[in-house]
Design a protein around this motif. Structure first.
Motif, short mmCIF file in Angstrom:
data_model
loop_
_atom_site.label_atom_id
_atom_site.label_comp_id
_atom_site.label_asym_id
_atom_site.label_seq_id
_atom_site.Cartn_x
_atom_site.Cartn_y
_atom_site.Cartn_z
N ARG A 1 0.72 -0.98 -0.53
CA ARG A 1 0.32 0.13 -0.38
C ARG A 1 0.94 1.07 0.10
NH1 ARG A 1 -4.68 3.00 3.75
NH2 ARG A 1 -5.42 3.96 2.01
N ASP B 1 -2.27 3.77 -3.83
CA ASP B 1 -3.95 2.95 -4.24
C ASP B 1 -4.12 3.36 -4.94
OD1 ASP B 1 -3.89 3.05 -0.82
OD2 ASP B 1 -5.01 5.16 -0.93
N ALA C 1 -7.30 -1.15 2.47
CA ALA C 1 -7.82 -0.58 2.63
C ALA C 1 -7.70 -0.27 4.39
CB ALA C 1 -8.07 0.00 1.44
#
Length: 620
Positions: A415, A418, A432
Motif C-alpha cells: 500500500r 492506492d 485499504a
C-alpha cells in the motif's frame, strides 16, 4: 530563572489530536496553526512590547518636563528643580525600562526563540515523514530537507518580527501621534503626513520585494538540491568525467540566486534612499512647527525637545523597520515556497476506523486490480485488471520483462499506492481498511536497490526488530553470511565490526555486502509474509547458494513472493506467475512453463539454467 522560561513551550509535545496528518495548505493557515501551537507566550510578548513602547514614548516626554523645569528654575533664579520630575525620569530610565526589557528578553529569547524554530521543524518533519512515496520521488531529497530547516527559521523570524519588532514600531507611532495631538494638532501634522508617505513607499515596494524574496528562497533550495544530488552520486560523476558539467550545473543555480538577490537588494536600496529623504523632511518640518508654536506661546522649549527626540527616534525605528521588512519579505517568500513544496495533501492515509491487520495464515487475494502512473495524456497503466490468489504458506515466483508490473504489484501489496480499481486482501482483510503500520509490519521485504541508513551495522540489522537481542542479531547475520565481512569493517572514527558506520545509503559497503545486511534485517524481522525483489542479485554464486539455504529455512511456513530476472533462483518455487504489460499471461511450475513454449520458456532459453542444475523434464 532561565530554566523556568525555557520550559514554557515543549517543542516536542505529543502531536496526537493536535493537528491533522495533512499539513496546512496556505502560508496563513500554517502561520495560524503554529500560532495555536505557541499559545500564551505570544500574547505576553505583545503585552510587554506595548509596555516598552509606552515607556519609550514617556522618556522623551519626561526629558521635556526636565528641560521645562530647568528653564523655569533658571528664570526664577532659585535654581531648584521639582524633585518629582527627576524621580519620574529616573524611575523610567533605571527601573521600569530595564525591568520590562528584561522580561521581554526572557520571553523573546528563552521562551520563543529557543523553542519555536525546533517546534516548527519537528512538526514539519512529521508532515514530510508521513508524505506519500511519490512526494519523495518527484523532488530532490536535499531540497526537501532544506525546506524543513528553512520553515523553522522563517516562522521563528515572522513571529519575532510581528510580536516584537514591528509591533513595537506601530505601538510607538500610535503613542507618539496621540501625545502630539494632545499637545497641539500642528505638532502631529508632519508625523501624519510622514506616515502616509511611508505607507505609500512600503505598499509600493512590498509586492515587488515579496516576489523577489520568493525567487531568492526558490533559487536557494534549488542550489541545495543540486548540491545533494551531485554529492550523493559522486561515483557516477567521476566515472563519466562529469565534474565540469556538475560545476556548471551548480554554478547555474548560484548565478540564478545572485540575480534574484540582486533584484531584491535593488528594491531595498531604492526604499532606503527614499526613506532617508522622507525622514529628513519629517525632522525639518517638526522643528519648524515647534518653533512656530513656541513663537505664538503655544509650546515650551521642553515640548520642542520632546518632539525632536521623538522624531529622531522615529527615524531610527523607520530604518530598523525597513531592515525588518527585508527579513519579513524573505521569511514570507520562504514560507510561500515551503507551502508550495511541502503542503500537499497526503493521499495514502489510514481510515478513521482502520484496525490492525491480523495475519492468521498469510493468504493473499488480489482481486481485479488496476493501477496506473501519471494522469491525462501521460497516464500509463502498470497493472491491468489483474487477479491472483496466493494460498497461505505458498511460494510464488513473479517473472517478466522489465516494466511488466512486478515491482508495482509488490508496492500495491505494501500500500505504497492506492488502487484505482479492485482490492487486495490478506487473510480476508482489505488492506485499504487496516492500518499501514500493521500491514508493513506483517511483510518482510528485500529489494535489489538495497539502501542502508548511515548508522552502525547493528542499528541497520536491528531496524527490522529494534527490541531484538544481540544474540538474535548475530544469528541473523550468520544466516545471511554477513558475519564473514562485518568483523573486518572499520569506519573513519575507528569504530569496528557491528559498531562501524556504513556511510550514506551504505556506500562504504559493496552491493553484495549491503544485500547481505538487508537479508539479515529481514531474517531478524521474521514477518509472516516475505517479499524478495531481486534479493540476491548482487551476490556471487557461492554466497548466493549459501544464503538460499538460509532463505529456505526462513520461507518455511511463510507466504513468499519472489521476483528475479535470474530464473534459476526462483525455479523451485511452488508456482511461477509470468507477467507482461500489467497482466498475467502464464502460470504454472517451471517444468510446465518450459514445456508450454511461451514467454517464460523464451526467457529460460536465453539463460544457462543457473546454478540449481534443474532438469527441464523434472517437475519443480
Amino acid at each position: 530563572m532561565f530554566a523556568w522560561f525555557e520550559t514554557r513551550i515543549d517543542p516536542f509535545k505529543p502531536t496526537s489530536g493536535v493537528h491533522p496528518l495533512t499539513p496546512p495548505t496556505t502560508k496563513w493557515r500554517i502561520l495560524r496553526f503554529f500560532l495555536g501551537e505557541t499559545g500564551w507566550p505570544l500574547a505576553v510578548m505583545a503585552g510587554l512590547t506595548l509596555l516598552l513602547s509606552l515607556i519609550e514614548v514617556a522618556l522623551p516626554i519626561s526629558i521635556g518636563w526636565l528641560i521645562d523645569a530647568v528653564t523655569e528654575a533658571d528664570r526664577s533664579g532659585d535654581r531648584v528643580i521639582d524633585g518629582r520630575v527627576i524621580l519620574v525620569f529616573l524611575l523610567l530610565l533605571l527601573a521600569a525600562r530595564p525591568l520590562i526589557a528584561l522580561l521581554a528578553q526572557l520571553v523573546r529569547n528563552q521562551v520563543l526563540s529557543r523553542n519555536i524554530g525546533t517546534l516548527v521543524r519537528w512538526r514539519t518533519h512529521e508532515f514530510v515523514a508521513r508524505a506519500d512515496i511519490s512526494f519523495f520521488q518527484n523532488d530532490f531529497v536535499g531540497r526537501i530537507a532544506t525546506k524543513v530547516t528553512q520553515t523553522g527559521q522563517a516562522i521563528r523570524s515572522l513571529l519575532r518580527l510581528f510580536a516584537d519588532q514591528l509591533l513595537f514600531v506601530v505601538l510607538y507611532m500610535v503613542g507618539v501621534v496621540g501625545y502630539l495631538l494632545v499637545k497641539h494638532p500642528l505638532f502631529a501634522a508632519p508625523l501624519i503626513v510622514w506616515t502616509v508617505a511611508y505607507a505609500i513607499l512600503v505598499s509600493t515596494y512590498v509586492p515587488k520585494s515579496r516576489a523577489a524574496a520568493r525567487e531568492v528562497a526558490d533559487t536557494a533550495s534549488i542550489f541545495s538540491g543540486r548540491l545533494v544530488d551531485g554529492y550523493s552520486n559522486y561515483m557516477t560523476v567521476r566515472l563519466f568525467t562529469a565534474s565540469t558539467r556538475e560545476d556548471a550545473y551548480v554554478r547555474e543555480a548560484l548565478e540564478n540566486g545572485v540575480t534574484a538577490t540582486g533584484k531584491q537588494m535593488r528594491l531595498m536600496t531604492g526604499l532606503s534612499a527614499m526613506l532617508t529623504l522622507v525622514n529628513g523632511l519629517l525632522l525639518a518640518a517638526s522643528g519648524l512647527v515647534g518653533v512656530r508654536l513656541w513663537s505664538h506661546g503655544l509650546a515650551t522649549p521642553g515640548d520642542i525637545a520632546s518632539v525632536i527626540a521623538m522624531t529622531m527616534q522615529i527615524q531610527q525605528l523607520s530604518r530598523f523597520a525597513t531592515m525588518s521588512l527585508s527579513d519579513l519579505f524573505e521569511s514570507v517568500g520562504t514560507l510561500d515556497d515551503t507551502v508550495r513544496s511541502l503542503s500537499r495533501p497526503q493521499l495514502i492515509t489510514d481510515r478513521p476506523d482502520a484496525k490492525p491487520l491480523a495475519v492468521t495464515g498469510g493468504g493473499i487475494e488480489i482481486d481485479r486490480v488496476s493501477f496506473g502512473y501519471g494522469t491525462g495524456k501521460d497516464a500509463r497503466l502498470a497493472i491491468d485488471d489483474l487477479t491472483l490468489d496466493i494460498a497461505p504458506g505458498e511460494r510464488i515466483g513473479l517473472v517478466g520483462r522489465s516494466g511488466a508490473g512486478k515491482s508495482t504489484l509488490v508496492s500495491l501489496l505494501l500500500r505504497l499506492y492506492d488502487l484505482e480499481t479492485g482490492a487486495i486482501r490478506i487473510d480476508g482483510q482489505n488492506i485499504a481498511k487496516v492500518t499501514q503500520n500493521s500491514l508493513r509490519a506483517a511483510v518482510g521485504v528485500v529489494t535489489q536497490d538495497t539502501s542502508l541508513l548511515h548508522r552502525s551495522i547493528r542499528d541497520n540489522i536491528k531496524y527490522g526488530r529494534p527490541d531484538a537481542s544481540d544474540e538474535e542479531m548475530l544469528a541473523a547475520a550468520r544466516m545471511a553470511h554477513a558475519d564473514e565481512f562485518i568483523p573486518d569493517l572499520v569506519d573513519n572514527k575507528g569504530r569496528t565490526g557491528f559498531d562501524a558506520y556504513v556511510g550514506e545509503r551504505g556506500v562504504k559497503l559493496s552491493g553484495g555486502q549491503r544485500q547481505r545486511i538487508a537479508i539479515a534485517r529481514v531474517l531478524l524481522k521474521n514477518a509472516p509474509i516475505l517479499v524478495l525483489d531481486e534479493a540476491t542479485s548482487a551476490l556471487d554464486s557461492d554466497v548466493e547458494a549459501a544464503i538460499q539455504e538460509s532463505l529456505g529455512v526462513l520461507m518455511e511456513g511463510k507466504t513468499v513472493i519472489a521476483i528475479a530476472h535470474r530464473l534459476s533462483t526462483i525455479a523451485r518455487m511452488d508456482r511461477l506467475v509470468v507477467m507482461d504489460r500489467g497482466r498475467i499471461i502464464e502460470m504454472g511450475s517451471h517444468a510446465d512453463l518450459v514445456a508450454k513454449g511461451g514467454l517464460y520458456a523464451g526467457l529460460w532459453s536465453r539463460q544457462t539454467g543457473g546454478f540449481l542444475n534443474i532438469d527441464e523434464d523434472e517437475p519443480a
